[in-house]
Every structure is written in C-alpha cells, then in structure tokens.
Design a protein around this motif. Structure first.
Motif, mmCIF file in Angstrom:
data_model
loop_
_atom_site.group_PDB
_atom_site.id
_atom_site.type_symbol
_atom_site.label_atom_id
_atom_site.label_comp_id
_atom_site.label_asym_id
_atom_site.label_seq_id
_atom_site.Cartn_x
_atom_site.Cartn_y
_atom_site.Cartn_z
ATOM 1 N N THR A 191 0.828 -1.209 0.000
ATOM 2 C CA THR A 191 0.000 0.000 0.000
ATOM 3 C C THR A 191 0.856 1.250 0.000
ATOM 4 O O THR A 191 1.795 1.385 0.792
ATOM 5 C CB THR A 191 -0.917 0.013 1.237
ATOM 6 N N ASN A 192 0.554 2.169 -0.912
ATOM 7 C CA ASN A 192 1.294 3.437 -1.048
ATOM 8 C C ASN A 192 2.772 3.218 -1.339
ATOM 9 O O ASN A 192 3.581 4.129 -1.140
ATOM 10 C CB ASN A 192 1.151 4.311 0.202
ATOM 11 N N GLY A 193 3.133 2.025 -1.781
ATOM 12 C CA GLY A 193 4.529 1.759 -2.100
ATOM 13 C C GLY A 193 5.328 1.188 -0.959
ATOM 14 O O GLY A 193 6.567 1.160 -1.017
ATOM 15 N N LEU B 7 11.062 -4.751 -2.545
ATOM 16 C CA LEU B 7 10.475 -4.012 -3.651
ATOM 17 C C LEU B 7 9.492 -2.997 -3.070
ATOM 18 O O LEU B 7 8.608 -3.360 -2.284
ATOM 19 C CB LEU B 7 9.741 -4.959 -4.603
ATOM 20 N N GLY B 8 9.663 -1.747 -3.421
ATOM 21 C CA GLY B 8 8.767 -0.718 -2.906
ATOM 22 C C GLY B 8 9.307 0.661 -3.198
ATOM 23 O O GLY B 8 10.039 0.872 -4.172
ATOM 24 N N SER C 136 -3.645 1.557 12.436
ATOM 25 C CA SER C 136 -4.302 0.849 11.334
ATOM 26 C C SER C 136 -4.023 -0.649 11.435
ATOM 27 O O SER C 136 -3.185 -1.097 12.216
ATOM 28 C CB SER C 136 -3.787 1.383 9.993
ATOM 29 N N ALA C 137 -4.734 -1.377 10.584
ATOM 30 C CA ALA C 137 -4.566 -2.831 10.589
ATOM 31 C C ALA C 137 -3.160 -3.228 10.199
ATOM 32 O O ALA C 137 -2.689 -4.310 10.553
ATOM 33 C CB ALA C 137 -5.576 -3.456 9.626
ATOM 34 N N ALA C 138 -2.460 -2.344 9.478
ATOM 35 C CA ALA C 138 -1.096 -2.656 9.037
ATOM 36 C C ALA C 138 -0.049 -2.162 10.020
ATOM 37 O O ALA C 138 1.133 -2.122 9.703
ATOM 38 C CB ALA C 138 -0.862 -2.025 7.664
ATOM 39 N N ALA C 139 -0.486 -1.733 11.227
ATOM 40 C CA ALA C 139 0.452 -1.167 12.191
ATOM 41 C C ALA C 139 1.604 -2.131 12.442
ATOM 42 O O ALA C 139 1.417 -3.329 12.637
ATOM 43 C CB ALA C 139 -0.260 -0.848 13.494
ATOM 44 N N LEU D 20 7.825 -0.185 6.239
ATOM 45 C CA LEU D 20 7.454 0.676 5.124
ATOM 46 C C LEU D 20 8.560 0.792 4.094
ATOM 47 O O LEU D 20 8.328 0.703 2.897
ATOM 48 C CB LEU D 20 7.081 2.074 5.631
ATOM 49 N N SER D 21 9.782 1.015 4.566
ATOM 50 C CA SER D 21 10.916 1.143 3.662
ATOM 51 C C SER D 21 12.192 1.147 4.486
ATOM 52 O O SER D 21 12.171 1.146 5.727
ATOM 53 C CB SER D 21 10.818 2.420 2.814
#
Length: 822
Positions: free
Chosen positions: A115-117, A145-146, A240-243, A247-248
C-alpha cells in the motif's frame, strides 16, 4: 543436486536456515536469507535497477534473473515458466563482472509493492540461461520491492544528535498517523514491540506524505576508524490494521570524522575541514588522505585499485593538520558516475607510505546547482512574497537547498524540479540588484543582480474620474510614521506621477518628471497606512507647485501644423504638442483648415493630436496655429446666478452643456479661480461646482414702484448693472423670473413681463438676483490614463540629490492609479 544448488544450500545451513524456512526468514529479514550474496540498493522500485553480488560465484556470461514471491521456499533449482502470480522475468540482465549481475525489475506485469509503495520481500534468482526446467540456478538473495527513501544528510559523525530528513520518492506515508524508525547495522526486522532497541528513534515528525524528520540516536556510532553502515528501518506506527509493518529502508553512515561541507563541485577544487570528537590526529605530523569512490578505505595506506577503481591521492600540500581533532583538505576535481552525485570515502592515514587508517568520512562530488533567474525579479522590502528560482541541477530532495537574497535566508524552499524551486523572499532593506546565493551539498553558486527589494505601496481605490475634486485614497506601505508630511518645503508629499517620479530640476523650476496631481490633507493612521485626498479635476503645472492655469497658457506652433480634410487628427512636424494642450482651444488665422471653436481633445504624441471637429481642408504646406492663447471657451454676459456657500449655480439665460463639465471659471465674481463644473442637471438648468461660491448674486431693489399691467419699474436705487437682473419670488405684483431688460440708472427699468398690481405710495422692496458675467476656460484636469501614486520623504525639487535621507516608494502594479470615467 547441482554444485551450485549444493553451495547455496550449504550457505543457508551455515546461516541457521534451511530451504524449508527461507520464506519465513525473508519476511523477517530479507537480507539475511542468504549470508554471502548481497543486493543493492536496499529498496528497489518497480522499474528500478538492481545489482546482485556474490564473491563466491562466477556467473554465466549471459545470465537470466527471475523474481520469485516470498511464499516460495527458496529459489527454484531450474529456470521456471513465468506466470501472473510469479515467478517474473527481470529485464536487462547483464554481467558487469564475474561476481555481479545487474537487472531491472519490471514496472508492470511483475511483482508489486504494498500500500502506497510500502516494501514487500522477494527473491532475486540468477540462472545460467533461460531454458525452462533446464537452466540451473547459480545464486540468489532477497530484496525489498517498494518506494526507496533517502536520508539527508546521509552520513554524520558517530554519537547521534544530528537532524536527518528522510524523503520518499512517492507519497509513502499517506494516511499514516504515526511512523517509527530504528537504526540498525543488521537487518530490518518486524516492528519491535517487546523491548525497545537502543537505536529506536524517540520522535519521528511527519513533514509531508513523502517526508519525515528525525534525530539520530546516540547509539549510532562508528566502529573504530572505519565508517559504520546503518539501515534506517521505517515502520507504520499508526493504529491501522497494518500497524507495525515495514514501510521502507534507508541508508545512513556513522563516521569517526565529519567533513564540512559534505559535498562540492566535481569540476573544481573544494576546501573542506575534517573534525572529530576524538584526537584522531594525535602524534601525527603529516597526515595523508585518499579519496575512494567504489568501496571502503584500505586499512593501511595503499594506492591500489579498490573494486577496480584507483583511489584519488590528495597531494601533500592539500592536507593540513590544524589540531589533534581537526584538519583541512583541498579536494581536487573528481570524476562522477553517469552525471550523478558520487560519494567518496575521505580516508585519513598517519602517513603516505605505510600509515594506518586513522578515520574516515563521506564526501559527495556532484554537479553544482546553477541559478539563472529569479521571477519576479523584484518585491517588497517586507518580504514574504513567493519567488521562483530557475536554473539547472537543483537537488529535489527536501532540505538539500539553502539560499540567500542579499545575505538574508530564503524560507519555505519547495522543489518544483531539478530546474526550479520556489521560496519565500526574506525581509531586507530597500536595495536594487542584490545577489542570489544557492547552496547544495554539491557546492555554492551566486547569481549577481538577481533581485531588487522595493519600497512599494498599495492604493485603494485605484481609479476615479477626472471630474472629481476630491477622492479619498488609502495608501498602505511601511515606515509612514517616520515621514513628516506637509504641503510645502521639505515636507513629505504624496504625488500622482506619470511613470517614475524624478524631482530633479530640469531648468526654470520644472521637474524632470514631476507630479500631475497631489494627494493632500495627509492623515497618517499607522506606520503602515495613511489617508489622503486626491484632486483630479485640475492638474498641476510643470513646476508641480500650483495648478496649471489655462488663462496664461499659450503654445504657438509656427509653420508647423498640417491637416487632412475630414480627419480630426492633426500633425506637428516639430513635435510641439504636449500634455497641457489637451482641452485647450486651437485657433488658426482665417480658419482655412481648423474649424472655429475647435478644441484639442487629446494629445497622442508630440507629433500627433486630436481636435473636436474634422479639418475642413488638407493643408498643402504647414501652417501656424495657436493653442490656448488665454482664450475663454465660453462666456456668460451677466448670466451666472450664485448663492454664497453653495456649489449649485444657474443661468439667467441660456443653459449649461455637457461640454462644460470639467471647464474652469476664471475672472468670475463670487467664484474662486480654477473652480470647475463637476456635473450638470438634465437640460442644463443648473450645474454643480467643485467648490462653493464665495458671493451670492441675490439682493434687493429698494423703494421701487410699478403700476398694474405696465412693464415699467421706477426708483432711484436702480443701477446700470441691474440689466438682466431677475426678480425673485414675491407677493408684491411682479412675476418671479421677470428680467430687467433695460435700465436708466436712478430712474427706471423695463420689465420682461407686466406687473399684476400697483404699488402703494413710497414703493416696495423687491427681491432680485443680479447675475454676473462669467468666463469658462478649457478644462485642465488630470488627463485620463494610468499613473502611479508615490510617497516621497521630501517634496522639494532636487531633494534626491540634496537630502541624504531621501526616499521614495517604488513603482509597482499595486501603486497604479487609473484616471478614467468608468
């Protein structure tokens, strides 16, 4: 099992993993799934390039790369058929050297980011060919990858405390209420919740959807003299559910030594200083420096190639020991890779023979940004306006550009592209042609004369007709309370000017470009505002000290004028027309070409003017004409009726016309010279003046007698000037409005209407208006057009040259005042 596959499995076992748990390991620490191979960059964007290195493998000359989803246990032993769910073929596979394979991740129809990269882990598997189920696996490793992120600055002295801006290539942080960060020399694991690691960042500030700001933790240190490479792990810390999701990953280098500036032009020599919190130069008298572009610093002095690239040796005189903790280095011109910023390790040694490595830091050689213009090129001294700087090679990452105008720092710098950025101009004293200085990690460049700081004003209203004798104007500016405003001498003034005010004496008291009107009765409200009253129905003379007087104005055009039959345009061969001609009568002897009672309605240029009626003939040769010549354009013999203190006037005979609006009264009893007609009533029965009359024409005929039905009035009080006097309203027997058409002084007068009654013995007192002779001269208002209102600190002629504290406001769009009828 092939030799390659056995070697790969052996490495996995040594790492504590088996092929059965590789997929799970990838989700935790992708870079740890294979111990020896490595891949760069840390995060690859869809469509991005990557390089896989394995010192223990000699890759095939024409390798193939497949990208495998993390659900796979490991890289398949044989090249596989592709599918929508994976594997996917990488493009542009090549072998730059025996131990390296380069490839490109497909931008479409390939693996996807989150999501969002946000990053996702994948396997990059290298095969010796592209034959499905035939070509064998040679090696592989995992990668993310992102959306890549970059840290600015990307390095710093160990011990933490430095501010770092993290920038994403896309809006990676959209919708996230919080982001966490951790510095680690190992792999980025899942979000640490049980025990906060030592190098967990205390506070991460979200700047934008693509930018963060954080402070480097104190535990981020260099290991000895060599730099320490850290990964900056960024996590979703929202609810959020992805907490907790990764991210990168960014890269940061902790060094024992820090250099300032940390980058510069690759084309020129650049002076830098190197500093450390420890005495890294203690006991060293002649330190030496190598600049290494493609790897780390050798442990001892060596000019041998590092990963195929020889280091750059800094000449002995280019290294100066300043103290035990500080040195100065002259960095020579350096090659860069593919026109992109290229990092170099600045390696310090005890000497240039067998000296040990003392410390190192990172210096980046790059193309220095070059500013070429600023738009707009001028602005207010108060600053705060947005400017756009155009040029080349500007970095686009936030925080990598700083700039000054006239020595004052620009704020809110926002990148538009590598060719432009916007910023807010800082406050600055009024000054023309200040320099713009732009600094980036690659160096500093200046643009001389880039911008001017003006002293502007803003006027409101900014338009009015030239028939008005008074329009109140609000003037917004700065420093207004510091000016002593008045009506003469060295006082401050507010002028209306055609163009740029120039009070220099051009001779005979005429100003080089003086005012056409003055805004009087200045009331200073605050340091930022004043109110003044602008008079537009009369323009100033060339000296700027009084009104233009049409009674004394003459412009003689000797053998100079030419006409074309039927055209209202007339020409001056010698260019003798000027702004004062507008509204003035023009006379030609015998009127062979210019009709009688013609007026100059407009001056288009010194050689071209417009008259009120078409020329009656085409001139064969230039003829002589006179403009002005102290000629009244209309007279009212004993016809004007006034009331003291009133602006309304009427005529005993005749009527006002629309052409009279704007014209001026001169030599008229009871009406101040220069008073103009502002408007007229329908039909022309009355007119409104720009100033009230000072005398009234109302009076009394004392002790006069008359008889019913007669038109004779008798009395000893009758005067010769009573001719055309108008009888006022009365109940005595003379109709109101009756005119005395003839008078025998002291004896009798003839009435225009018969009496309706007879007076008693001794006579009566009749109310009467004694109209006065009036002369209307050509209108001389401020000519319609666009002007500028200017505040001057000293309104005297030549004040600019004689007053060291003189100032005047600048001409800008906000100071424009338009004189127009609409």
């Amino acid at each position: 099992m092939s030799r390659i596959l056995r070697r790969t499995r052996t490495r996995l076992v040594r790492a504590g993993l088996t092929t059965g748990v590789v997929g799970a390991a990838l989700l935790v620490a992708p870079q740890a799934a294979f111990a020896a191979p490595s891949i760069g960059p840390a995060v690859v964007a869809p469509g991005g390039n990557a390089s896989l290195m394995d010192p223990q493998v000699t890759f095939a000359a024409n390798p193939a790369v497949q990208l495998v989803p993390p659900t796979a246990a490991a890289c398949p032993a044989k090249f596989s058929a592709i599918s929508a769910a994976g594997p996917w073929n990488a493009t542009n596979a090549s072998r730059p050297n025996a131990n390296m394979v380069g490839f490109t991740v497909p931008a479409v129809n390939g693996p996807t980011a989150g999501t969002n990269g946000a990053v996702r882990p994948y396997l990059a598997c290298v095969y010796e060919g592209t034959n499905v189920a035939v070509s064998s696996l040679q090696g592989g490793t995992s990668f993310y990858l992102g959306t890549p992120v970059s840290a600015t600055p990307s390095s710093g002295a160990g011990g933490g405390g430095g501010q770092v801006t993290v920038s994403a290539a896309t809006p990676l942080f959209t919708g996230l209420s919080a982001v966490s960060a951790m510095f680690t020399t190992g792999a980025c694991t899942t979000y640490p919740t049980a025990n906060t690691p030592q190098n967990m960042v205390g506070t991460v500030s979200k700047l934008t959807a693509a930018g963060l700001s954080l402070t480097v933790p104190s535990g981020v240190v260099a290991a000895g003299a060599s730099p320490a490479q850290y990964s900056i792990c960024l996590y979703d810390a929202s609810t959020s559910a992805a907490a907790g999701a990764l991210l990168s990953v960014g890269q940061y280098t902790a060094t024992l030594v820090s250099v300032t500036p940390s980058g510069g032009s690759y084309l020129n020599s650049v002076g830098i200083t190197a500093s450390s919190g420890s005495a890294f130069l203690s006991g060293v008298t002649t330190p030496a420096v190598l600049l290494v572009a493609n790897g780390g610093c050798p442990g001892t002095w060596s000019t041998a190639a590092v990963n195929g690239t020889p280091p750059v040796v800094v000449a002995g005189s280019g290294v100066r020991r300043l103290s035990n903790t500080r040195a100065a280095v002259t960095v020579p011109p350096l090659p860069i890779s593919n026109g992109q910023p290229t990092p170099y390790q600045v390696c310090f040694y005890a000497n240039n023979t067998t000296g040990a490595l003392l410390g190192s830091s990172v210096y980046t050689a790059a193309i220095v940004a070059t500013p070429s213009s600023v738009s707009p090129a001028a602005g207010p001294a108060a600053g705060g306006n947005t400017i756009t700087v155009v040029g080349a090679d500007f970095p686009t990452d936030p925080g990598r550009i700083t700039a000054t105008l006239g020595g004052a720092a620009l704020t809110n710098i926002q990148s538009l592209s590598d060719k432009a950025f916007t910023a807010l101009a800082p406050p600055h004293s009024v000054e023309n042609n200040v320099a713009l200085v732009v600094s980036t990690p690659a160096g500093t460049r200046a643009l001389a004369g880039a911008y001017s700081y003006l002293n502007p004003i803003r006027v409101s209203p900014n338009t009015a007709p030239n028939t008005t004798p008074a329009v109140d104007v609000s003037v917004l500016g700065t420093g207004l309370m510091g000016t002593n405003f008045g009506s003469g001498g060295n006082a401050g003034r507010v002028f209306l000017v055609d163009g740029l005010y120039n009070g220099a004496d051009a001779g005979a008291g005429v100003r080089a470009n003086g005012p056409v009107a003055e805004c009087l009765n200045v009331l200073v409200i605050s340091d930022e505002e004043l109110i003044c009253t602008l008079q537009l129905n009369r323009r100033l003379n060339a000296q700027g000290g009084d009104f233009f007087n049409p009674m004394t104005y003459t412009n003689l055009l000797t053998t100079d004028v030419s006409t074309t039959a039927g055209s209202r345009v007339i020409m001056s061969a010698a260019g003798k027309f000027n702004a004062n001609d507008a509204g003035q009568p023009i006379v030609q002897a015998a009127n062979a070409n210019i009709p009688v009672n013609s007026i100059v309605t407009a001056v288009l240029s010194p050689t071209k003017a417009v008259i009120s009626a078409p020329a009656t003939a085409t001139s064969g040769a230039a003829f002589t004409a006179t403009i002005g010549n102290s000629t009244a354009v209309r007279t009212f013999p004993n016809a004007l009726i006034t009331t003291a203190g009133s602006v309304t006037v009427s005529l005993a005979s005749g009527a006002f016309t629309r052409a009279d609006v704007g014209r001026q009264f001169f030599a008229t009893p009871g009406v101040p010279n220069g008073t103009t007609i502002v408007s007229m009533a329908p039909g022309g029965a009355t007119a409104t003046l720009s100033a009230p009359a000072t005398l009234g024409t109302a009076g009394t005929l004392s002790n006069v007698s008359f008889s019913d039905t007669t038109t004779t009035l008798t009395g000893s009080s009758l005067l010769a000037t009573d001719v055309n006097a108008v009888i006022g309203a009365n109940q005595l027997g003379i109709p109101a409005g009756t005119v005395l058409t003839a008078v025998t002084p002291g004896t009798s007068a003839t009435l225009s209407a018969a009496a309706t009654a007879t007076t008693a013995a001794g006579g009566v007192n009749l109310p009467v208006n004694r109209p006065v002779a009036a002369s209307l001269y050509a209108a001389a208002p401020v000519v319609e057009g666009a002007y500028n209102l200017v505040v001057v600190s000293n309104g005297a002629p030549d004040a600019m040259a004689n007053d060291p504290d003189y100032y005047q406001t600048d001409v800008t769009s906000s100071s424009t005042f338009t004189v127009a009828s609409f």
